[in-house]
Motif scaffolding. Structure first.
Motif, PDB file in Angstrom:
ATOM      1  N   LEU A  76       0.826  -1.203   0.000  1.00 48.26           N
ATOM      2  CA  LEU A  76       0.000   0.000   0.000  1.00 48.26           C
ATOM      3  C   LEU A  76       0.862   1.254   0.000  1.00 48.26           C
ATOM      4  O   LEU A  76       0.600   2.217  -0.742  1.00 48.26           O
ATOM      5  N   TRP A  77       1.913   1.260   0.816  1.00 47.84           N
ATOM      6  CA  TRP A  77       2.804   2.406   0.879  1.00 47.84           C
ATOM      7  C   TRP A  77       3.525   2.601  -0.455  1.00 47.84           C
ATOM      8  O   TRP A  77       3.699   3.739  -0.919  1.00 47.84           O
ATOM      9  N   ASN A  78       3.927   1.509  -1.088  1.00 49.10           N
ATOM     10  CA  ASN A  78       4.572   1.609  -2.401  1.00 49.10           C
ATOM     11  C   ASN A  78       3.619   2.162  -3.452  1.00 49.10           C
ATOM     12  O   ASN A  78       4.031   2.907  -4.350  1.00 49.10           O
ATOM     13  N   ASN A  79       2.343   1.798  -3.350  1.00 53.49           N
ATOM     14  CA  ASN A  79       1.367   2.347  -4.284  1.00 53.49           C
ATOM     15  C   ASN A  79       1.262   3.863  -4.157  1.00 53.49           C
ATOM     16  O   ASN A  79       1.123   4.574  -5.159  1.00 53.49           O
ATOM     17  N   PHE A  80       1.332   4.366  -2.928  1.00 52.91           N
ATOM     18  CA  PHE A  80       1.273   5.818  -2.744  1.00 52.91           C
ATOM     19  C   PHE A  80       2.551   6.489  -3.261  1.00 52.91           C
ATOM     20  O   PHE A  80       2.515   7.610  -3.770  1.00 52.91           O
ATOM     21  N   LYS A  81       3.675   5.807  -3.154  1.00 50.86           N
ATOM     22  CA  LYS A  81       4.902   6.327  -3.768  1.00 50.86           C
ATOM     23  C   LYS A  81       4.733   6.431  -5.282  1.00 50.86           C
ATOM     24  O   LYS A  81       5.087   7.440  -5.891  1.00 50.86           O
ATOM     25  N   TRP A  82       4.203   5.369  -5.872  1.00 53.97           N
ATOM     26  CA  TRP A  82       3.944   5.386  -7.308  1.00 53.97           C
ATOM     27  C   TRP A  82       3.008   6.533  -7.662  1.00 53.97           C
ATOM     28  O   TRP A  82       3.221   7.251  -8.647  1.00 53.97           O
ATOM     29  N   LEU A  83       1.966   6.691  -6.862  1.00 52.85           N
ATOM     30  CA  LEU A  83       0.946   7.700  -7.162  1.00 52.85           C
ATOM     31  C   LEU A  83       1.528   9.108  -7.146  1.00 52.85           C
ATOM     32  O   LEU A  83       1.271   9.919  -8.048  1.00 52.85           O
ATOM     33  N   ILE A  84       2.330   9.406  -6.133  1.00 53.11           N
ATOM     34  CA  ILE A  84       2.882  10.759  -5.991  1.00 53.11           C
ATOM     35  C   ILE A  84       3.928  11.037  -7.067  1.00 53.11           C
ATOM     36  O   ILE A  84       3.885  12.065  -7.748  1.00 53.11           O
ATOM     37  N   LEU A  85       4.858  10.117  -7.250  1.00 52.83           N
ATOM     38  CA  LEU A  85       5.951  10.351  -8.193  1.00 52.83           C
ATOM     39  C   LEU A  85       5.505  10.203  -9.642  1.00 52.83           C
ATOM     40  O   LEU A  85       6.066  10.855 -10.530  1.00 52.83           O
ATOM     41  N   TYR A  86       4.516   9.379  -9.891  1.00 47.66           N
ATOM     42  CA  TYR A  86       4.040   9.193 -11.266  1.00 47.66           C
ATOM     43  C   TYR A  86       3.399  10.458 -11.814  1.00 47.66           C
ATOM     44  O   TYR A  86       3.366  10.671 -13.032  1.00 47.66           O
ATOM     45  N   LEU A  87       2.866  11.301 -10.921  1.00 46.27           N
ATOM     46  CA  LEU A  87       2.246  12.548 -11.363  1.00 46.27           C
ATOM     47  C   LEU A  87       3.258  13.509 -11.976  1.00 46.27           C
ATOM     48  O   LEU A  87       2.865  14.486 -12.619  1.00 46.27           O
ATOM     49  N   LEU A  88       4.559  13.247 -11.786  1.00 49.73           N
ATOM     50  CA  LEU A  88       5.578  14.076 -12.438  1.00 49.73           C
ATOM     51  C   LEU A  88       5.498  13.959 -13.959  1.00 49.73           C
ATOM     52  O   LEU A  88       5.997  14.842 -14.677  1.00 49.73           O
ATOM     53  N   ALA A  89       4.882  12.890 -14.451  1.00 45.36           N
ATOM     54  CA  ALA A  89       4.749  12.720 -15.901  1.00 45.36           C
ATOM     55  C   ALA A  89       3.877  13.808 -16.513  1.00 45.36           C
ATOM     56  O   ALA A  89       4.051  14.142 -17.695  1.00 45.36           O
ATOM     57  N   ILE A  90       2.953  14.384 -15.734  1.00 46.79           N
ATOM     58  CA  ILE A  90       2.034  15.371 -16.286  1.00 46.79           C
ATOM     59  C   ILE A  90       2.743  16.687 -16.611  1.00 46.79           C
ATOM     60  O   ILE A  90       2.686  17.156 -17.753  1.00 46.79           O
ATOM     61  N   PRO A  91       3.432  17.334 -15.643  1.00 44.97           N
ATOM     62  CA  PRO A  91       4.172  18.556 -16.027  1.00 44.97           C
ATOM     63  C   PRO A  91       5.285  18.292 -17.023  1.00 44.97           C
ATOM     64  O   PRO A  91       5.545  19.114 -17.905  1.00 44.97           O
TER      65      PRO A  91
END
Length: 310
Positions: free
Chosen positions: A85-100
């Protein structure tokens, strides 16, 4: 005068039927029906089945035993689930860097400069290759013996890194590999959105002295809101269902440190001895609820924005 009753009788006789009178409603429904049936059968029905299965203990072969909320109670004390679950939140936060990142690449590629077609092809390339290929490429890139990363570090006199063998670095290394194609996808969305930007607003803003960041923030980005919404939804779904890169690059290791909910669900339901289908379904339900919460939030935000703009 005798022709009038005959014409009236013919009009009554040839009155269009139900299908002809409602063809503007029926025709779209006929085209949509196969897609709706596929969606119900392959999406909605499996979701309902997963919710139902999460209340059972079942090995996939024998008779299912109803256990109520026991599967969910086990999740609360499952250390591997907590890490996933914690790794999923890491993915979620850092993956949003793809947008900018995708936005700024799209802004660059939207310019008329020499060789722009070649640049577009290079940035578009990660999107069309398989995730399996991406995983293999980055596995070789991170390799501690012959990988390009350590070759570069040695040139600067730095110690070599075993990224995928270090529990503290492996997850971030896989996320970086996932950002490569995801940024390309966001770039495509923004390139499409930039084609719909109103040139009259751009010209009016220039006459008012707007340029650079002011032009981007106040004129261009508001017009890219639909593209941004799609990019957010797709990126969040991609982050929460990340499976293939983890399976290719580390298979959940080292020591289970790179597991995410989708991979842990696969381990419990299909990989471990005994095939704990009910427990795997409970993990899938948790993942579905998290994903649904984020998507519902963005849908509600977009609805409020459109409602306020009326």
């Amino acid at each position: 005068m005798s022709n009038a009753p005959q014409a009236s009788a013919r009009a009554k006789t040839f009155r269009p039927g139900f299908m002809a009178r409602n063809r503007q409603v029926i025709t779209p429904l006929l085209f949509l029906t196969p897609g709706i049936l596929f969606f119900l059968f392959y999406v909605i029905f499996p979701v309902i089945q997963s919710f139902n299965l999460s209340f059972y203990k079942w090995d996939g072969l024998g008779e299912a035993e109803y256990v109520g909320l026991k599967n969910y109670k086990k999740l609360l004390t499952d250390r591997a689930f907590e890490v996933s679950l914690w790794n999923n939140f890491k993915w979620l936060i850092l993956y949003l860097l793809a947008i900018p990142a995708g936005l700024f690449i799209a802004l660059f590629l939207n310019q008329t400069v020499t060789g722009i077609r070649m640049y577009k092809s290079l940035f578009f390339f990660p999107f069309v290759i398989s995730q399996v290929v991406v995983g293999l490429v980055f596995t070789w890139f991170y390799d501690p013996t012959f990988g390009l990363l350590n070759t570069i570090l040695e040139q600067f006199g730095l110690e070599p890194l075993n990224v995928l063998g270090d529990p503290n670095l492996a997850t971030y290394g896989i996320i970086l590999a996932g950002l490569w194609p995801q940024t390309a996808y966001c770039m495509i969305l923004y390139l499409t959105g930039l084609n719909a930007v109103d040139p009259e607003q751009i010209e009016a803003a220039r006459l008012d002295g707007a340029k650079g960041w002011r032009m981007l923030w106040h004129i261009i980005i508001p017009q890219l809101r639909p593209a941004t919404f799609i990019a957010f939804v797709v990126t969040i779904i991609g982050a929460l269902r990340s499976f293939d890169l983890i399976s290719i690059m580390t298979y959940g290791g080292p020591f289970g440190s790179t597991r995410v909910l989708s991979f842990y669900m696969f381990e419990k339901a299909l990989s471990e001895y005994g095939f704990r289908m009910g427990y795997g379904a409970a993990i899938a339900v948790v993942l579905f609820v998290i994903m649904l919460a984020f998507i519902a939030y963005f849908l509600w935000s977009m609805y409020q924005d459109e409602k306020g703009a009326r």
